[in-house]
Design a protein around this motif. Structure first.
Motif, short mmCIF file in Angstrom:
data_model
loop_
_atom_site.label_atom_id
_atom_site.label_comp_id
_atom_site.label_asym_id
_atom_site.label_seq_id
_atom_site.Cartn_x
_atom_site.Cartn_y
_atom_site.Cartn_z
N MET A 87 0.50 -0.98 0.36
CA MET A 87 -0.43 -0.09 0.07
C MET A 87 1.13 1.46 -0.12
O MET A 87 0.29 2.40 -0.70
N GLY A 88 1.90 1.65 0.68
CA GLY A 88 2.92 2.08 0.72
C GLY A 88 3.34 2.37 -0.49
O GLY A 88 3.56 4.21 -1.02
N GLN A 89 3.68 1.41 -0.95
CA GLN A 89 4.55 1.99 -2.22
C GLN A 89 3.45 2.33 -3.40
O GLN A 89 4.03 3.07 -4.55
N GLN A 90 2.12 1.57 -3.43
CA GLN A 90 1.37 2.10 -4.12
C GLN A 90 1.17 3.82 -4.38
O GLN A 90 0.42 4.22 -4.80
N ILE A 91 1.03 3.89 -2.80
CA ILE A 91 0.79 5.59 -2.44
C ILE A 91 2.36 6.21 -3.64
O ILE A 91 1.86 7.45 -4.00
N ALA A 92 3.73 5.79 -3.33
CA ALA A 92 4.44 6.43 -3.77
C ALA A 92 4.07 6.35 -5.46
O ALA A 92 4.46 7.79 -5.85
N ALA A 93 3.84 5.75 -5.61
CA ALA A 93 4.04 5.66 -7.20
C ALA A 93 2.31 6.37 -7.76
O ALA A 93 3.20 7.26 -8.44
N ARG A 94 1.45 6.96 -6.74
CA ARG A 94 0.70 7.81 -7.07
C ARG A 94 1.19 9.15 -7.11
O ARG A 94 0.85 10.06 -7.72
N LEU A 95 1.85 9.45 -6.02
CA LEU A 95 2.42 10.74 -5.68
C LEU A 95 4.00 11.05 -6.83
O LEU A 95 3.88 12.09 -7.22
N LEU A 96 4.25 9.88 -7.35
CA LEU A 96 5.59 10.54 -8.16
C LEU A 96 5.39 9.91 -9.98
O LEU A 96 6.34 10.54 -10.33
N SER A 97 3.62 9.49 -9.60
CA SER A 97 3.92 9.81 -11.28
C SER A 97 4.14 10.74 -12.32
O SER A 97 4.21 11.79 -11.81
N MET A 98 3.81 10.41 -13.49
CA MET A 98 4.18 11.52 -14.54
C MET A 98 3.14 12.51 -14.63
O MET A 98 2.34 11.63 -16.01
N ASP A 99 3.05 13.86 -14.56
CA ASP A 99 2.30 14.51 -14.73
C ASP A 99 2.72 15.30 -15.88
O ASP A 99 4.00 15.22 -16.22
N PRO A 100 1.85 16.20 -15.88
CA PRO A 100 2.56 17.14 -17.76
C PRO A 100 3.28 18.29 -16.91
O PRO A 100 3.89 18.04 -18.08
#
Length: 118
Positions: A87-100
């Motif tokens: 769950m922590g890694q999934q949250i990190a993946a959402r925060l670090l996702s590639m935004d424009p």
């Protein structure tokens, strides 16, 4: 008589200072001796907007640097690995996702600095 006048004024000053110290915080004595009550300001916690904007800007710059340094494909692969974890890694993946904005920052870094050193 002048000496007594000075002592009297000193005593009056001490009385004024001591009585003003006992007044509530919203009561004020004006220079003519009139006592007025001021409105109390309601406490409302403010949001430090400058700090919020600075934090968001720093996060975007960090993500842009990471995308520039690792390359977009490698960065995207690492995010997919994080997204399949706990769950922590999934949250990190959402925060670090590639935004424009982060992608744009990495493109500007590539244009200004060139490709990252390998």
């Amino acid at each position: 008589m002048d000496h007594n006048q000075n002592r009297f004024q000193e005593r009056v000053g001490r009385i004024n200072r001591s009585s003003a110290a006992r007044l509530p915080s919203n009561v004020h004595i004006q220079s003519d001796g009139l006592i007025v009550q001021r409105r109390r300001r309601r406490f409302r916690p403010g949001i430090p907007w400058r700090s919020v904007v600075l934090a968001v800007f720093c996060c975007l710059m960090l993500k842009g640097f990471m995308i520039w340094n690792q390359g977009a494909d490698s960065y995207r692969d690492r995010l997919t690995v994080l997204d399949g974890g706990s769950m922590g890694q999934q949250i990190a993946a959402r925060l670090l996702s590639m935004d424009p904005a982060s992608v744009w920052i990495s493109e500007q870094m590539t244009a200004f600095l060139g490709p990252p050193p390998q």
